[in-house]
Scaffold this motif. Structure first.
Motif, PDB file in Angstrom:
ATOM      1  N   SER A  89       0.823  -1.214   0.000  1.00 57.55           N
ATOM      2  CA  SER A  89       0.000   0.000   0.000  1.00 57.55           C
ATOM      3  C   SER A  89       0.854   1.260   0.000  1.00 57.55           C
ATOM      4  O   SER A  89       0.564   2.234  -0.700  1.00 57.55           O
ATOM      5  CB  SER A  89      -0.936   0.002   1.217  1.00 57.55           C
ATOM      6  N   GLY A  93       0.631   3.570  -3.076  1.00 57.04           N
ATOM      7  CA  GLY A  93      -0.159   4.760  -2.749  1.00 57.04           C
ATOM      8  C   GLY A  93      -1.643   4.497  -2.708  1.00 57.04           C
ATOM      9  O   GLY A  93      -2.449   5.447  -2.759  1.00 57.04           O
ATOM     10  N   GLN A  94      -2.030   3.220  -2.603  1.00 51.33           N
ATOM     11  CA  GLN A  94      -3.448   2.876  -2.483  1.00 51.33           C
ATOM     12  C   GLN A  94      -3.574   1.571  -1.700  1.00 51.33           C
ATOM     13  O   GLN A  94      -2.662   0.736  -1.741  1.00 51.33           O
ATOM     14  CB  GLN A  94      -4.102   2.755  -3.849  1.00 51.33           C
ATOM     15  N   PRO A  95      -4.684   1.395  -0.988  1.00 50.48           N
ATOM     16  CA  PRO A  95      -4.822   0.225  -0.114  1.00 50.48           C
ATOM     17  C   PRO A  95      -4.773  -1.086  -0.891  1.00 50.48           C
ATOM     18  O   PRO A  95      -5.398  -1.211  -1.946  1.00 50.48           O
ATOM     19  CB  PRO A  95      -6.203   0.423   0.530  1.00 50.48           C
ATOM     20  N   SER A 133      -9.535  -2.648  -7.262  1.00 51.27           N
ATOM     21  CA  SER A 133      -8.561  -2.335  -6.216  1.00 51.27           C
ATOM     22  C   SER A 133      -7.459  -1.387  -6.691  1.00 51.27           C
ATOM     23  O   SER A 133      -6.749  -0.806  -5.872  1.00 51.27           O
ATOM     24  CB  SER A 133      -7.905  -3.622  -5.712  1.00 51.27           C
ATOM     25  N   GLY A 134      -7.308  -1.267  -8.010  1.00 48.52           N
ATOM     26  CA  GLY A 134      -6.193  -0.496  -8.533  1.00 48.52           C
ATOM     27  C   GLY A 134      -4.947  -1.334  -8.732  1.00 48.52           C
ATOM     28  O   GLY A 134      -3.918  -0.821  -9.199  1.00 48.52           O
ATOM     29  N   TYR A 135      -5.000  -2.621  -8.372  1.00 49.54           N
ATOM     30  CA  TYR A 135      -3.901  -3.553  -8.583  1.00 49.54           C
ATOM     31  C   TYR A 135      -4.283  -4.519  -9.694  1.00 49.54           C
ATOM     32  O   TYR A 135      -5.467  -4.785  -9.916  1.00 49.54           O
ATOM     33  CB  TYR A 135      -3.600  -4.341  -7.311  1.00 49.54           C
TER      34      TYR A 135
END
Length: 283
Positions: A89, A93-95, A133-135
């Motif tokens: 994270s 820069g994001q969970p 999730s951005g991943y």
């Protein structure tokens, strides 16, 4: 693995960092991953005893852990997962969606071996875990793989030296302990004997030099290699038969003994070049 193994890994990462071999932030994340793995491994206690069932499996040309589950106690797994998620994270820069992993079937169990088995068998829907999730799925896979390493390396410890000493013969291109595809290759000794490395349980074993570990193709004419940037110590060994590649370090060119786990991290440029050629890396 002993504490000295992780200490050596950190020292080698620092060496490569000083040589500016990594993108910014790359070394920090991988050092933290290794620290989390080391802590989890220490909590698992002494090296397990040799298993007669595992030895019999190897003698019958089966992987050692056939028919056995790797213990993954929730008391070690969950804190390690939370620490690893925090590290990912911070870098991204994001969970990181660790709660999705905790919500997988079997998460109420005291032992997470089912998750590991599903991951290795390709039964996990990594795209679904990554969704929203951005991943991407590849990062989710890397997270889970990194999380499983200490449990598998702990289980493989009784067999490693026996395999390297050829007390038990193993002539396959996949790991004799956990069955994972070979992750890396190292040429060692004056004659450049090849050993393969498993990125999941950290087992190493001897393997013929002129054979593809992935399809076990022995035809030298269809196996080639390439290096990048004038670095002759690190190469990709390409099999034109199955269009796969294996990264490898030649210690004679490197002029020191190497640690395959670090060498893999030190050579991202080879992966980018291989991907540009449409090559795959099964591990």
């Amino acid at each position: 693995m002993s504490a000295s193994f992780y200490q050596r890994c950190r020292a080698e990462l620092q060496r490569y960092e000083a040589e500016k071999a990594f993108p910014e932030g790359y070394t920090g994340l991988n050092k933290e991953i290794m620290e989390i793995q080391e802590s989890a491994r220490e909590q698992l206690g002494p090296t397990p005893r040799l298993s007669e069932a595992a030895l019999n499996n190897l003698k019958e040309d089966q992987i050692a852990l056939t028919g056995q589950s790797v213990p993954i106690p929730v008391s070690v797994f969950r804190p390690a997962a939370l620490k690893l998620a925090a590290a990912f994270s911070r870098v991204a820069g994001q969970p990181f969606p660790v709660e999705k992993i905790f919500a997988l079937p079997g998460s109420s169990s005291d032992d997470w071996h089912t998750l590991a088995e599903d991951l290795l068998a390709g039964r996990l829907d990594l795209a679904e875990l990554a969704e929203g999730s951005g991943y991407n799925a590849e990062t989710i896979a890397y997270f889970l793989h990194s999380l499983m390493v200490p449990f598998y390396e702990h289980q493989s410890e009784p067999y490693r030296q026996m395999l390297m000493d050829k007390e038990i013969a193993w002539n396959r291109g996949f790991c004799p302990v956990c069955g994972s595809p070979a992750r890396y290759g190292v040429y060692h000794g004056e004659k450049g004997f090849r050993k393969l490395y498993c990125g999941l349980c950290r087992t190493e074993w001897p393997f013929p030099r002129h054979m593809c570990p992935h399809c076990e193709n022995p035809e030298m004419a269809s196996i080639r290699s390439f290096t990048i940037g004038g670095d002759q110590a690190h190469a990709a060994e390409v099999c034109d038969h199955c269009q796969s590649y294996l990264k490898a370090t030649d210690e004679r060119q490197l002029r020191r003994e190497c640690i395959a786990a670090v060498e893999d991290l030190a050579t991202p440029g080879i992966d980018l070049t291989a991907a540009g050629q449409g090559l795959s890396r099964p591990a």
